[in-house]
Every structure is written in structure tokens, then in C-alpha cells.
Design a protein around this motif. Structure first.
Motif, mmCIF file in Angstrom:
data_model
loop_
_atom_site.group_PDB
_atom_site.id
_atom_site.type_symbol
_atom_site.label_atom_id
_atom_site.label_comp_id
_atom_site.label_asym_id
_atom_site.label_seq_id
_atom_site.Cartn_x
_atom_site.Cartn_y
_atom_site.Cartn_z
ATOM 1 N N GLU A 219 0.834 -1.206 0.000
ATOM 2 C CA GLU A 219 0.000 0.000 0.000
ATOM 3 C C GLU A 219 0.865 1.252 0.000
ATOM 4 N N MET A 220 1.977 1.199 0.716
ATOM 5 C CA MET A 220 2.906 2.335 0.744
ATOM 6 C C MET A 220 3.466 2.613 -0.646
ATOM 7 N N GLU A 221 3.810 1.562 -1.378
ATOM 8 C CA GLU A 221 4.355 1.739 -2.722
ATOM 9 C C GLU A 221 3.317 2.326 -3.670
ATOM 10 N N GLU A 222 2.045 1.989 -3.478
ATOM 11 C CA GLU A 222 0.989 2.551 -4.322
ATOM 12 C C GLU A 222 0.741 4.023 -4.011
ATOM 13 N N MET A 223 0.986 4.423 -2.774
ATOM 14 C CA MET A 223 0.739 5.806 -2.376
ATOM 15 C C MET A 223 1.846 6.753 -2.818
ATOM 16 N N PRO A 225 3.639 7.237 -5.732
ATOM 17 C CA PRO A 225 3.465 8.011 -6.975
ATOM 18 C C PRO A 225 2.428 9.115 -6.851
ATOM 19 N N LEU A 226 1.343 8.853 -6.116
ATOM 20 C CA LEU A 226 0.308 9.873 -5.948
ATOM 21 C C LEU A 226 0.833 11.043 -5.126
ATOM 22 N N ALA A 227 1.587 10.753 -4.060
ATOM 23 C CA ALA A 227 2.159 11.827 -3.246
ATOM 24 C C ALA A 227 3.143 12.665 -4.050
ATOM 25 N N LYS A 228 3.879 12.024 -4.948
ATOM 26 C CA LYS A 228 4.839 12.760 -5.775
ATOM 27 C C LYS A 228 4.135 13.663 -6.774
ATOM 28 N N ARG A 229 2.974 13.220 -7.266
ATOM 29 C CA ARG A 229 2.251 14.002 -8.269
ATOM 30 C C ARG A 229 1.536 15.201 -7.657
ATOM 31 N N LEU A 230 1.042 15.067 -6.441
ATOM 32 C CA LEU A 230 0.299 16.158 -5.805
ATOM 33 C C LEU A 230 1.262 17.139 -5.144
ATOM 34 N N SER A 231 0.883 18.405 -5.140
ATOM 35 C CA SER A 231 1.657 19.410 -4.423
ATOM 36 C C SER A 231 1.228 19.429 -2.960
ATOM 37 N N LEU A 232 2.098 19.963 -2.110
ATOM 38 C CA LEU A 232 1.788 20.021 -0.684
ATOM 39 C C LEU A 232 0.569 20.904 -0.421
ATOM 40 N N SER A 233 0.414 21.981 -1.195
ATOM 41 C CA SER A 233 -0.755 22.858 -1.020
ATOM 42 C C SER A 233 -2.050 22.120 -1.333
ATOM 43 N N GLN A 234 -2.044 21.282 -2.381
ATOM 44 C CA GLN A 234 -3.245 20.513 -2.717
ATOM 45 C C GLN A 234 -3.587 19.523 -1.605
ATOM 46 N N ILE A 235 -2.574 18.869 -1.052
ATOM 47 C CA ILE A 235 -2.827 17.900 0.027
ATOM 48 C C ILE A 235 -3.393 18.602 1.256
ATOM 49 N N LEU A 236 -2.799 19.742 1.631
ATOM 50 C CA LEU A 236 -3.279 20.459 2.813
ATOM 51 C C LEU A 236 -4.682 21.013 2.592
ATOM 52 N N TYR A 237 -4.973 21.481 1.366
ATOM 53 C CA TYR A 237 -6.311 21.991 1.080
ATOM 54 C C TYR A 237 -7.352 20.873 1.207
ATOM 55 N N THR A 238 -7.044 19.706 0.631
ATOM 56 C CA THR A 238 -7.969 18.580 0.728
ATOM 57 C C THR A 238 -8.159 18.153 2.177
ATOM 58 N N LEU A 239 -7.087 18.140 2.958
ATOM 59 C CA LEU A 239 -7.188 17.790 4.378
ATOM 60 C C LEU A 239 -8.113 18.758 5.123
ATOM 61 N N SER A 240 -7.946 20.048 4.882
ATOM 62 C CA SER A 240 -8.769 21.037 5.589
ATOM 63 C C SER A 240 -10.241 20.899 5.222
#
Length: 454
Positions: A219-223, A225-240
Motif C-alpha cells: 500500500e505504501m508503494e501505491e501511495m 506516486p500519488l504523493a509525488k504528483r500532488l503538491s503540498l498545497s493541494q494535500i493540505l487543502y484537501t485535508l482542511s
């Protein structure tokens, strides 16, 4: 041992005080362990303080608590404090392997690490979980641990996150509808998504996230590529957005609607006017400008986002257009540091201070070399009037310095400039100072003094 959570009154502590004055019958000390000490009432703390101020020589108190800040300072000042920290996953796995070896059970190292992460630093919980896994029979693998601990697979979370990243509102809502039909609780799904994006945030920011993320290795290996493609701002926005939805779900009966509204906001950041949304959109725009193409507006929920939009006749497709622009930008990226001809058309560059502000963050030495400098614009040529000769040396010899200045100009203006020195019209390069020895030789020859050169 006394549980302060259920014996937290003044009468309980008074009874303890009366019993404490009696000497022990067999052992040397009478030891009282008060668990969850912070649960005692104010009156109980005052009653306990009286015996702690002048305790009998045969009495010892051990106060255990997980919230030491709730214990009064008068109690803390009369105690020796020992802080117990969580045990690391590697240490827990090593101890569990010793137990498994003594019991004759095969325990894979990855399974031991997963148990250590699930135990959250508690050895007792880790041993209990290992006992549960052994009861399943056979070797203890990571899959057996996941089954025993009730870990749900992250396949549906990964599929939802991919739909979010593609701004595919229709696919996201369809997947939520499918999960709802399978009787999945929407509040639990929202919480799982929050935990999933927390893992993506750690993958994006931590050098060794494996120690902080509870997930199977595959599961870590699948995650990743997605983490590399997304920017940190997009991840934080989705989290909020997801956390806001989770907070609102406890106050409404229609939890599915709350989650669907949040999904629409995630897939369409332009509909959200919050600061996190604006930052995420700005980062997408800056990334598109750096690539030399404009970002297409996200598609709304009408129709599927992955349907190919019609291409105007004679207009190249986005992939070809990006390649053409990159090919055109390649020769323009070459640095020109040479003497120029007529500079009468060069105009002062008004955003130079903003460019220097960007350089301060990315290349402080180059920023220092450009102190009190000015810039002039002439077409696609940026002419730098620097007072420090170190700048010209950096530009000639250091590729990173040239790239830093180009990137700062590109981020500020959206254009890629060639670089060159600025010399006002009529000003010629300063002539090098004459060698004193040569001057002395010429003077001697002029005076008729014989000079022998070797």
C-alpha cells in the motif's frame, strides 16, 4: 493499587490516609499506586497533599497519569518525576521476534513492524496483538496482522484520491455512491480519507515516512506516486476540507450530502474562496507557467472529466503544444553575457525588487551579490546593472546562479529572459591598470639607463 477515575472523592483519600499510618505486616514499605491521578477532585488532592507533606517513613506513593498538566503544582513539587515515552516500532518488533522465537512461531519482520506501529508505542498492546495473531495459526505475516487488527484495505481510498487529483467530480461522486450502497458509514469514510491524506502529507515532507505511517508495504508503494504528483498545497487543502466536513457530520443527519459537498469543493477549487484553496490554485498556475503552458480550467460535474475536449481545427493538441513551446524556449534559455551595442531602447524593469525577493529565498549568495543593483528590459533580454563584480563571476561560472535568476524572472513575469550586463551608452569597460614593473622599465629605457631583461 487505586483507580482514581472511580475513587476520586475526598472520602476515598481519607480512608487511604487512615490505612497508610499502619506499619506493613511483612514487607518493609507500604506502596500505594494511584492510577489516573489527574481524575482526583480538588478536595481529594488537598486531602492527599496533607499526607504527602509529612509521609510516614514506611509509605511510598506512586502516582501514574497520562495528563500530568492536570496535577496541581503542590503535588508535583513533592514528587520525583519520571516521564515514560512511547517505544519505537523497531524496538517493539525486535522484542516480539524474541517472544516468537521462544514460542516456536514464525514472525516476519514486516509483521513485527506493523504490530509496533499499531500498538502506538505500547509494549503491552503489542504483545496482546501478537497473541491474537498467533491464534490464527501458521506464520504471522503482515496480512495476518492486518486481518487480526481489522485494518480495512486502502484500495477505495486510493481510487478516490486519484479522482480528486484529476478533478473528476463525476467519478468521485459515483464511487461515494457505490460505497454508500455497500453500507459504508460516511463519517467513517471521511475519517479514513483524512488519515489517507495525512499519510500523503508525510510521504511528501518526511525523509523516512515508513516509521510514521501505519500501512502495508504494498500500500505504501501505491501511495508514493500519488504523493509525488500532488503538491503540498493541494494535500493540505484537501485535508482542511475533509476535516471541516467531518466536524459538520456530527451535527447533521444527512452525512452523505456533507461528504458529497466537500468532494465537489475538492474537485473544483475555483468554487472555494478560502485561503487554502487560493494557495492551491496559485501553485497549480505557477507550475503551469514554468512548463510554458496555461493550465486548463477544471471541468465541473457535468459530464466526465476524462472525456477529451474537441480540438479546434488547426490548433495543436496540448501535448504537442507544450513540446513546441519547450522547443522554442530552449534557444532562448541560453545566457548572453557579452558587450552589447545600442542600449537606448532598454527600459527600467519595474519588478526587479520582487525578483530579488524571490532570489532571497532560493539563492541568498546571488541575492547578496545583486545588492543595490538595477535591471533594464530590452525585448527578451534582461540587462543587469550590478555594482558587485562577484555577480558577473557567478553568472559566468555557476550554472545554478544562472538558473536561479532565470527561474525568479519566470516566476515573477511568466517570461523567460536572456541575461546580459548593462553598460550605459558611452561607457566602455574599464581598462586594466598598468603593471608597475612595465612602467618602471619604460621609464628606465626613456632615460637611457641600460636594462637587461631575463
Amino acid at each position: 493499587e487505586i483507580d482514581a477515575a472511580s475513587n476520586n472523592g475526598v472520602d476515598n483519600i481519607r480512608q487511604l490516609r487512615e490505612d497508610a499510618y499502619f506499619a506493613p505486616g511483612q514487607a518493609k514499605y507500604r506502596v500505594y499506586i494511584i492510577d489516573e491521578t489527574h481524575m482526583l477532585s480538588t478536595g481529594a488532592f488537598n486531602a492527599l497533599l496533607k499526607i504527602m507533606e509529612e509521609p510516614p517513613p514506611h509509605v511510598l506513593f506512586i502516582l501514574a497519569t497520562t495528563e500530568v498538566h492536570k496535577v496541581p503544582a503542590t503535588i508535583l513539587s513533592r514528587c520525583q518525576r519520571f516521564d515514560f515515552r512511547r517505544i519505537g516500532s523497531e524496538d517493539i518488533a525486535g522484542y516480539l521476534e524474541k517472544i516468537a522465537q521462544k514460542e516456536g512461531v514464525v514472525l516476519e519482520h514486516s509483521a513485527g513492524l506493523l504490530i509496533g506501529k499499531l500498538a502506538d508505542g505500547g509494549m503491552r498492546d503489542a504483545v496482546s496483538l501478537l497473541d491474537l495473531c498467533i491464534s490464527h495459526g501458521g506464520a504471522v505475516t503482515a496480512e495476518v496482522v492486518a486481518q487480526a487488527a481489522g485494518l480495512a484495505g486502502s484500495g477505495h481510498l486510493l481510487a478516490l484520491a486519484k479522482a480528486f487529483s484529476e478533478k473528476n467530480t463525476a467519478s468521485s461522486l459515483e464511487q461515494i455512491g457505490t460505497l454508500h450502497d455497500k453500507s459504508m458509514d460516511m463519517e467513517r469514510l471521511c475519517g479514513d480519507l483524512v488519515a489517507f491524506y495525512r499519510d500523503l502529507m508525510l510521504l511528501k515532507t518526511v525523509e523516512k515516512p515508513e516509521r510514521l505511517i501505519v500501512a502495508l508495504p504494498e500500500e505504501m508503494e501505491e501511495m508514493k506516486p500519488l504523493a509525488k504528483r500532488l503538491s503540498l498545497s493541494q494535500i493540505l487543502y484537501t485535508l482542511s476540507v475533509l476535516q471541516e466536513a467531518q466536524n459538520r457530520m456530527s451535527r447533521t443527519a444527512n452525512r452523505r450530502t456533507e461528504l458529497e459537498m466537500s468532494v465537489v469543493r475538492i474537485c473544483n477549487p475555483a468554487m472555494d474562496s478560502s485561503a487554502d484553496s487560493i494557495l492551491a490554485r496559485l501553485e497549480d498556475l505557477e507550475a503551469a507557467v514554468r512548463r510554458g503552458v496555461l493550465a486548463d480550467p477544471p471541468a465541473l460535474s457535468e459530464g466526465r472529466a476524462d472525456e477529451e475536449a474537441p480540438v479546434a481545427k488547426g490548433r495543436p493538441k496540448p501535448e504537442k503544444q507544450e513540446a513546441v513551446l519547450a522547443a522554442q524556449a530552449e534557444p532562448a534559455a541560453k545566457t548572453v553575457v557579452s558587450a552589447l551595442g545600442d542600449l537606448s531602447e532598454a527600459q527600467p524593469f519595474g519588478a526587479w525588487q520582487e525578483v530579488l525577493g524571490r532570489l532571497l529565498k532560493t539563492n541568498p549568495p546571488l541575492f547578496a551579490a545583486l545588492k543595490n543593483s538595477d535591471a533594464y528590459e530590452k525585448g527578451d533580454l534582461m540587462l543587469i546593472d550590478a555594482k558587485n563584480d562577484l555577480f558577473f563571476k557567478l553568472i559566468r561560472e555557476n550554472e545554478f546562479a544562472k538558473d536561479s535568476l532565470r527561474d525568479a524572472l519566470l516566476a515573477q513575469t511568466g517570461r523567460r529572459y536572456r541575461l546580459g550586463p548593462y553598460r550605459p551608452q558611452g561607457q566602455s569597460p574599464a581598462k586594466p591598470e598598468a603593471d608597475p614593473l612595465e612602467t618602471l622599465l619604460r621609464s628606465a629605457k626613456t632615460a637611457g639607463i641600460p636594462v637587461e631583461e631575463k
